[in-house]
Design an enzyme around this catalytic site. Structure first.
Site, mmCIF file in Angstrom:
data_model
loop_
_atom_site.group_PDB
_atom_site.id
_atom_site.type_symbol
_atom_site.label_atom_id
_atom_site.label_comp_id
_atom_site.label_asym_id
_atom_site.label_seq_id
_atom_site.Cartn_x
_atom_site.Cartn_y
_atom_site.Cartn_z
ATOM 1 N N HIS A 24 23.105 6.677 -13.480
ATOM 2 C CA HIS A 24 22.111 7.740 -13.587
ATOM 3 C C HIS A 24 20.898 7.272 -14.390
ATOM 4 C CE1 HIS A 24 22.951 8.514 -17.851
ATOM 5 N NE2 HIS A 24 24.238 8.363 -17.546
ATOM 6 N N HIS A 163 28.169 6.291 -13.980
ATOM 7 C CA HIS A 163 27.777 6.060 -15.362
ATOM 8 C C HIS A 163 27.987 4.594 -15.720
ATOM 9 C CE1 HIS A 163 27.752 10.493 -15.919
ATOM 10 N NE2 HIS A 163 28.709 10.419 -15.004
#
Length: 221
Positions: A24, A163
Site C-alpha cells: 500500500h 503490506h
C-alpha cells in the site's frame, strides 16, 4: 519412396500465472509507528499519488483479478487499479497485515529499544508478537493465500495489495530464502514485486520492490 519418421511435436509450455504483490501507499504514520491492523488509517496525499502510479504502470497488462487486504490503506491503494481495469477489488483476509498484538500502534523508536527487537530483526522465525501472530504464521498464511489466488486464475495476471512484512515473507518463500533472512528484503510503499508460477516448477521471482518502470514487459498483452 523414402519414408521419414514424423517429427514429434514440441512439448507445450505450461501457462504461467503472474502474481503482482503491491505494498500500500504511504500513510501519515508510515515509518513512525507499527499500525498493524488498526482500522481507520488512510493514505496520505503522497500515498494516493503512489496508488495512481501503480495503476499507470500496469497499463498494457491484461489483469484478471484484483485482491486486497481488508484494511483501508490497501483498499484505497487498489482503487485506481480497479478504475483503470474495470475490475472490482476483492477483499481477502489472507493478505492482511501481521497481527502485532500488544505492539500494535507502538512507536518504532520505542520498539527498537526493546531487547526483543533484536530477535525481530535477526531471528524472526523464533518470534511471536505478544498476544499476536508469529512471523512463521504470517508467512504460512501468505503462501497459502497466494497459492489459492494463482489456482483461481491459471495463466492469468493477479494483482494483490498487501503490506510490507507479508510481502517480504512471500518473496522470501518464493526465493527459497529462510525466514530469518527476510528482513534483508526491502518493500517500499507503493512498490511492486512479481512472482511467476508454473505448475510443477518452483516459483520464479521476476521483480522485487519496483517503484518506477512500466510493468507491461512482464507479460505480453
Amino acid at each position: 519412396m523414402l519414408m521419414t519418421a514424423a517429427t514429434p511435436p514440441a512439448p507445450s509450455t505450461p501457462p504461467s500465472t503472474l502474481l503482482l504483490l503491491v505494498r500500500h501507499g504511504e500513510t501519515p504514520s508510515t515509518g513512525m509507528v507499527l499500525p498493524g491492523r488498526t482500522p481507520g488509517l488512510h493514505l496520505s496525499d503522497r500515498g494516493r499519488i503512489q496508488a495512481q502510479l501503480v495503476a499507470e504502470r500496469l497499463a498494457g497488462l491484461r489483469v484478471d483479478g484484483i485482491y486486497s487486504s481488508p484494511l483501508e490503506r490497501t483498499c484505497e491503494t487498489a482503487e485506481p487499479t480497479a478504475d483503470c481495469t474495470g475490475l472490482v477489488v476483492n477483499e481477502n483476509a489472507g493478505l492482511i497485515e501481521c497481527d502485532f498484538g500488544a505492539w500494535t500502534g507502538a512507536a518504532l523508536a520505542e520498539l527498537s529499544a526493546l531487547p526483543q527487537w533484536q530477535t525481530v530483526q535477526h531471528t524472526p522465525s523464533a518470534f511471536r508478537f505478544p498476544d499476536g501472530e508469529s512471523f512463521a504464521q504470517m508467512q504460512a498464511r501468505m503462501v497459502v493465500t497466494l497459492e489459492e489466488l494463482r489456482a483461481a486464475h491459471p495463466g492469468g495476471v493477479v494483482v494483490c495489495f498487501s503490506h510490507a512484512d507479508p510481502t517480504k515473507a512471500a518473496v522470501a518463500h518464493a526465493l527459497g530464502t529462510h525466514l530469518d533472512l527476510f528482513q534483508r528484503i526491502v518493500i517500499s510503499p507503493g512498490s511492486v514485486s512479481a512472482i511467476s508460477y508454473v505448475d510443477g516448477r518452483a516459483p520464479a521471482v521476476l521483480m522485487v520492490n519496483s517503484t518506477l518502470e512500466s510493468l507491461s514487459g512482464l507479460r505480453t498483452s
